[in-house]
Design a protein around this motif. Structure first.
Motif, PDB file in Angstrom:
ATOM      1  N   TYR A 128       0.838  -1.203   0.000  1.00  0.00           N
ATOM      2  CA  TYR A 128       0.000   0.000   0.000  1.00  0.00           C
ATOM      3  C   TYR A 128       0.875   1.256   0.000  1.00  0.00           C
ATOM      4  CZ  TYR A 128      -3.964   2.988   1.250  1.00  0.00           C
ATOM      5  OH  TYR A 128      -4.937   3.949   1.249  1.00  0.00           O
ATOM      6  N   ILE A 129       1.872   1.269   0.862  1.00  0.00           N
ATOM      7  CA  ILE A 129       2.771   2.428   0.954  1.00  0.00           C
ATOM      8  C   ILE A 129       3.602   2.576  -0.320  1.00  0.00           C
ATOM      9  CG2 ILE A 129       4.786   3.326   2.188  1.00  0.00           C
ATOM     10  CD1 ILE A 129       3.524   2.125   4.744  1.00  0.00           C
ATOM     11  N   ALA A 130       4.061   1.463  -0.867  1.00  0.00           N
ATOM     12  CA  ALA A 130       4.871   1.519  -2.090  1.00  0.00           C
ATOM     13  C   ALA A 130       4.089   2.116  -3.251  1.00  0.00           C
ATOM     14  CB  ALA A 130       5.366   0.125  -2.451  1.00  0.00           C
ATOM     15  N   SER A 131       2.815   1.787  -3.362  1.00  0.00           N
ATOM     16  CA  SER A 131       2.020   2.359  -4.460  1.00  0.00           C
ATOM     17  C   SER A 131       1.827   3.859  -4.267  1.00  0.00           C
ATOM     18  CB  SER A 131       0.668   1.650  -4.583  1.00  0.00           C
ATOM     19  OG  SER A 131      -0.151   1.935  -3.470  1.00  0.00           O
ATOM     20  N   HIS A 132       1.679   4.298  -3.025  1.00  0.00           N
ATOM     21  CA  HIS A 132       1.544   5.735  -2.783  1.00  0.00           C
ATOM     22  C   HIS A 132       2.849   6.476  -3.057  1.00  0.00           C
ATOM     23  CE1 HIS A 132      -2.520   6.447  -1.314  1.00  0.00           C
ATOM     24  NE2 HIS A 132      -2.469   5.218  -0.834  1.00  0.00           N
ATOM     25  N   VAL A 133       3.966   5.885  -2.688  1.00  0.00           N
ATOM     26  CA  VAL A 133       5.272   6.501  -2.969  1.00  0.00           C
ATOM     27  C   VAL A 133       5.487   6.599  -4.472  1.00  0.00           C
ATOM     28  CG1 VAL A 133       7.769   6.151  -2.783  1.00  0.00           C
ATOM     29  CG2 VAL A 133       6.314   5.878  -0.781  1.00  0.00           C
ATOM     30  N   LEU A 134       5.149   5.538  -5.200  1.00  0.00           N
ATOM     31  CA  LEU A 134       5.299   5.547  -6.650  1.00  0.00           C
ATOM     32  C   LEU A 134       4.420   6.616  -7.291  1.00  0.00           C
ATOM     33  CD1 LEU A 134       6.639   4.163  -9.078  1.00  0.00           C
ATOM     34  CD2 LEU A 134       4.664   2.644  -9.163  1.00  0.00           C
ATOM     35  N   ARG A 135       3.174   6.732  -6.845  1.00  0.00           N
ATOM     36  CA  ARG A 135       2.286   7.780  -7.370  1.00  0.00           C
ATOM     37  C   ARG A 135       2.836   9.166  -7.059  1.00  0.00           C
ATOM     38  NH1 ARG A 135      -3.543   6.506  -5.245  1.00  0.00           N
ATOM     39  NH2 ARG A 135      -3.595   8.759  -5.436  1.00  0.00           N
ATOM     40  N   TYR A 136       3.410   9.360  -5.875  1.00  0.00           N
ATOM     41  CA  TYR A 136       3.975  10.649  -5.500  1.00  0.00           C
ATOM     42  C   TYR A 136       5.160  11.004  -6.395  1.00  0.00           C
ATOM     43  CZ  TYR A 136       6.478  14.167  -2.823  1.00  0.00           C
ATOM     44  OH  TYR A 136       7.145  15.298  -2.453  1.00  0.00           O
ATOM     45  N   VAL A 137       6.035  10.035  -6.629  1.00  0.00           N
ATOM     46  CA  VAL A 137       7.213  10.279  -7.470  1.00  0.00           C
ATOM     47  C   VAL A 137       6.786  10.638  -8.889  1.00  0.00           C
ATOM     48  CG1 VAL A 137       9.209   9.142  -8.532  1.00  0.00           C
ATOM     49  CG2 VAL A 137       8.791   8.902  -6.086  1.00  0.00           C
ATOM     50  N   HIS A 162       3.917  11.889  -9.868  1.00  0.00           N
ATOM     51  CA  HIS A 162       3.231  13.187  -9.857  1.00  0.00           C
ATOM     52  C   HIS A 162       4.221  14.344  -9.745  1.00  0.00           C
ATOM     53  CE1 HIS A 162       0.118  16.143  -9.163  1.00  0.00           C
ATOM     54  NE2 HIS A 162       0.737  16.525  -8.062  1.00  0.00           N
ATOM     55  N   THR A 163       5.211  14.228  -8.864  1.00  0.00           N
ATOM     56  CA  THR A 163       6.155  15.332  -8.698  1.00  0.00           C
ATOM     57  C   THR A 163       7.052  15.494  -9.919  1.00  0.00           C
ATOM     58  OG1 THR A 163       7.648  13.869  -7.488  1.00  0.00           O
ATOM     59  CG2 THR A 163       6.202  15.290  -6.190  1.00  0.00           C
TER      60      THR A 163
END
Length: 102
Positions: free
Chosen positions: A65-74, A76-77
């Motif tokens: 779950y956390i890995a998918s959010h980190v990937l989406r953040y990267v 997006h930025t």
């Protein structure tokens, strides 16, 4: 076998991270853990072994779950920075003599 179960659990957590809100994911994780606990007790597994598996599976779910959010953040930025740099290049110079045509 254990490795594949944890990898599958992390993959399920990653997919859930894309579509589910954190509260819904937490409730779903608790329901799955309770179901596993009930099934393990009925099957006759020890409570310590069952608790260890629940902790490992929950940790793998959360890691996905956390890995998918980190990937989406990267993603997006990086897209935001690329868009911002592109618009700054198109804006031109702020000095008057650079804007005048010879």
């Amino acid at each position: 076998m254990v490795t594949w179960v944890l990898i599958l659990s992390a993959a399920i957590g990653a997919v859930c991270g894309i579509w589910l809100h954190v509260v819904v994911f937490t409730i779903l994780s608790v329901v799955v853990a309770a179901g596993y606990l009930l099934t393990a007790i009925i099957s006759g597994l020890s409570l310590a072994s069952t608790a260890l598996w629940i902790v490992m599976l929950s940790a793998a779910l959360c890691a996905g779950y956390i890995a998918s959010h980190v990937l989406r953040y990267v993603i997006h930025t990086r897209a935001y920075k690329a868009k911002r740099q592109h618009s700054e290049l198109e804006a031109g110079s702020k000095y008057l003599h650079d804007q005048q045509q010879p």
